[in-house]
Design an enzyme around this catalytic site. Sequence first.
Site, mmCIF file in Angstrom:
data_model
loop_
_atom_site.group_PDB
_atom_site.id
_atom_site.type_symbol
_atom_site.label_atom_id
_atom_site.label_comp_id
_atom_site.label_asym_id
_atom_site.label_seq_id
_atom_site.Cartn_x
_atom_site.Cartn_y
_atom_site.Cartn_z
ATOM 1 N N LYS A 84 0.836 -1.201 0.000
ATOM 2 C CA LYS A 84 0.000 0.000 0.000
ATOM 3 C C LYS A 84 0.871 1.250 0.000
ATOM 4 O O LYS A 84 2.019 1.197 0.453
ATOM 5 C CB LYS A 84 -0.865 0.025 1.278
ATOM 6 C CG LYS A 84 -1.995 -0.977 1.312
ATOM 7 C CD LYS A 84 -2.802 -0.830 2.589
ATOM 8 C CE LYS A 84 -3.913 -1.865 2.664
ATOM 9 N NZ LYS A 84 -4.937 -1.712 1.636
ATOM 10 N N ARG A 123 -10.314 -11.619 2.181
ATOM 11 C CA ARG A 123 -11.132 -12.729 1.656
ATOM 12 C C ARG A 123 -10.362 -14.049 1.712
ATOM 13 O O ARG A 123 -10.962 -15.110 1.852
ATOM 14 C CB ARG A 123 -11.591 -12.386 0.227
ATOM 15 C CG ARG A 123 -10.473 -12.179 -0.749
ATOM 16 C CD ARG A 123 -10.891 -11.408 -1.997
ATOM 17 N NE ARG A 123 -10.936 -9.964 -1.785
ATOM 18 C CZ ARG A 123 -11.265 -9.079 -2.721
ATOM 19 N NH1 ARG A 123 -11.604 -9.478 -3.922
ATOM 20 N NH2 ARG A 123 -11.273 -7.794 -2.447
HETATM 21 N N1 BES Z 1 -8.125 -3.824 4.556
HETATM 22 C C1 BES Z 1 -8.282 -3.445 3.212
HETATM 23 C C2 BES Z 1 -9.588 -2.716 2.953
HETATM 24 C C3 BES Z 1 -9.649 -1.294 3.390
HETATM 25 C C4 BES Z 1 -9.034 -0.299 2.632
HETATM 26 C C5 BES Z 1 -10.377 -0.942 4.480
HETATM 27 C C6 BES Z 1 -9.135 1.016 3.038
HETATM 28 C C7 BES Z 1 -10.474 0.367 4.865
HETATM 29 C C8 BES Z 1 -9.861 1.344 4.145
HETATM 30 C C9 BES Z 1 -8.268 -4.681 2.312
HETATM 31 O O1 BES Z 1 -7.473 -5.723 2.726
HETATM 32 C C10 BES Z 1 -7.741 -4.243 1.000
HETATM 33 O O2 BES Z 1 -6.612 -3.846 0.922
HETATM 34 N N2 BES Z 1 -8.565 -4.297 -0.027
HETATM 35 C C11 BES Z 1 -8.207 -3.864 -1.313
HETATM 36 C C12 BES Z 1 -8.754 -4.841 -2.308
HETATM 37 C C13 BES Z 1 -8.257 -4.648 -3.708
HETATM 38 C C14 BES Z 1 -6.793 -4.979 -3.796
HETATM 39 C C15 BES Z 1 -9.051 -5.531 -4.634
HETATM 40 C C16 BES Z 1 -8.779 -2.467 -1.528
HETATM 41 O O3 BES Z 1 -9.890 -2.213 -1.071
HETATM 42 O O4 BES Z 1 -8.104 -1.640 -2.111
HETATM 43 MN MN MN Z 2 -5.450 -5.502 2.085
#
Ligand code: BES
Ligand code: MN
Length: 493
Positions: free
Chosen positions: A277, A351
Amino acid sequence: MKFSIKTDQLDKQLSDVLVIGVYESLKVVCEKLSLSPSANGHIASALKQGDMSGKVGSSLILYNVPGIKIPKILLIGLGKEKEFDGKKYHAAVRSMVYALKKMDVKSVTSQLQIAPVEEGDIAWNVEHFINEVMDASYEFTELKTINKKTKKFFDFFVVVDKKSQKIAEEALKKSFALAKGIELTKTLGNLPPNICTPTYLGKKAQEIGKEHGMKIDVLDQKQIEKLKMGSFLGVAKGSRQPPKFIVLQHNKGKKTQKPIVLVGKGITFDAGGISIKPAGDMDEMKYDMCGAASVLGTFKTIGLLKLPMNVIGIIPTCENLPDGLALKPGDILTSMSGQTIEVLNTDAEGRLILCDALTYAERFNPDVVIDIATLTGACVIALGHHASGLYSNDDKLAKDLESAGQVSMDRAWRMPLWEDYQSQLDSNFADMANIGGRAGGSITAACFLSRFAKKYKWAHLDIAGTAWKSGKAKGATGRPVGLLTQYILSKLY
Ligand code: BES
Ligand code: MN
Ligand code: ZN
């Protein structure tokens, strides 16, 4: 904080301050309040001085009002009488807490809990009074060395008339247990990721179990391997913190009663893994275990209430970090269900840990399974910070959760789970990919989970937008413990 129900006449109560609501019309809410004419006259003439608008957020302190033994009166604005509703009620209670914090008082007699709200009977009022007081006065000071002692504790006397006493006392018991669960969920969320590790969550579960007579299992890496949770283990590979698989069993219902199963995402830090990230706000990914925290909070609440029901909690917990041994884009994992998954983005890890927990849930022959997860940023884009995303393969379950959210004011909004979206998860090399592209990102995440939840009634709550607040008031909200508790309680009767 302490709360007790009192049925004495308000003006006979002894405490440091008496709280009364006032509308914008400067009408004092005194239906159930038997103040003497001289007290009423004094308050009315004080209000005429013009120092208090009666708007929500306004307040005024009066001293030594004739005919009232309590030395201070705190008037709290309720806004326009016609517009007064549950939300305004919450806001008024919050402003009361903020005003009290600035005063030199300890014991508080409150009449605010019976400001008439549309939603409400006495039970609703008492419950929301207590929960809002607890919410507004919550502070995470555990790790501050200086202002640890600024936390103020109040002793609240909630005044109701005699015939409502029993209802009010029951409401108090319920809402105090709920508030304690929410408090735990917030604190677990707010704890830093170097303290709140998978091992820490396991210990917390054991503590709750010990306190409330629940069966707790914390499975370690070896036991997880034995269960063939290849998907969960894939995520855990990049971390030095050992993963844990936590199972809580509150078996206090009839043997024949099928359990409600709650599954919580417990990523104690989500750096994204190799699909790392961006650095900005990455600290907030300590909240990626709020699903797990809401399961633990809900268990604390049902434990305190000694609910005669069967409820199971399942928490897969690990970190998602980049490392030489970490999961890579392109890796293919074999889940506990046998289905294979091509990992196209290691940041879609929630997931991957949940799918194995959903398969594990089958062994409990569940009535329903509800998973709770800070799963997608896309859900925040879709619904903002007010509603959790709700998905379900069962209309009745979805309706029940929607109305539990409505009653608890911890709302969820149902999203589609149509077959049309499933093909976005197609993979050239495995049974499915772990991402479905940017379009409908929260929906395709739910579609992924649905493939592991075919054997029972299932719902998924995406709490990415509701579990914490960013910005100046950064912190965990304790949601959706209110919704979950309300849902469980609704199955009791
Ligand atoms: N924990 C995150 C989701 C999240 C992101 C929650 C920002 C709260 C704020 C999750 O594990 C994640 O990173 N999801 C990705 C999925 C994507 C790679 C398909 C996302 O939401 O960007
Ligand atoms: Mn994630
Ligand atoms: Zn995550």
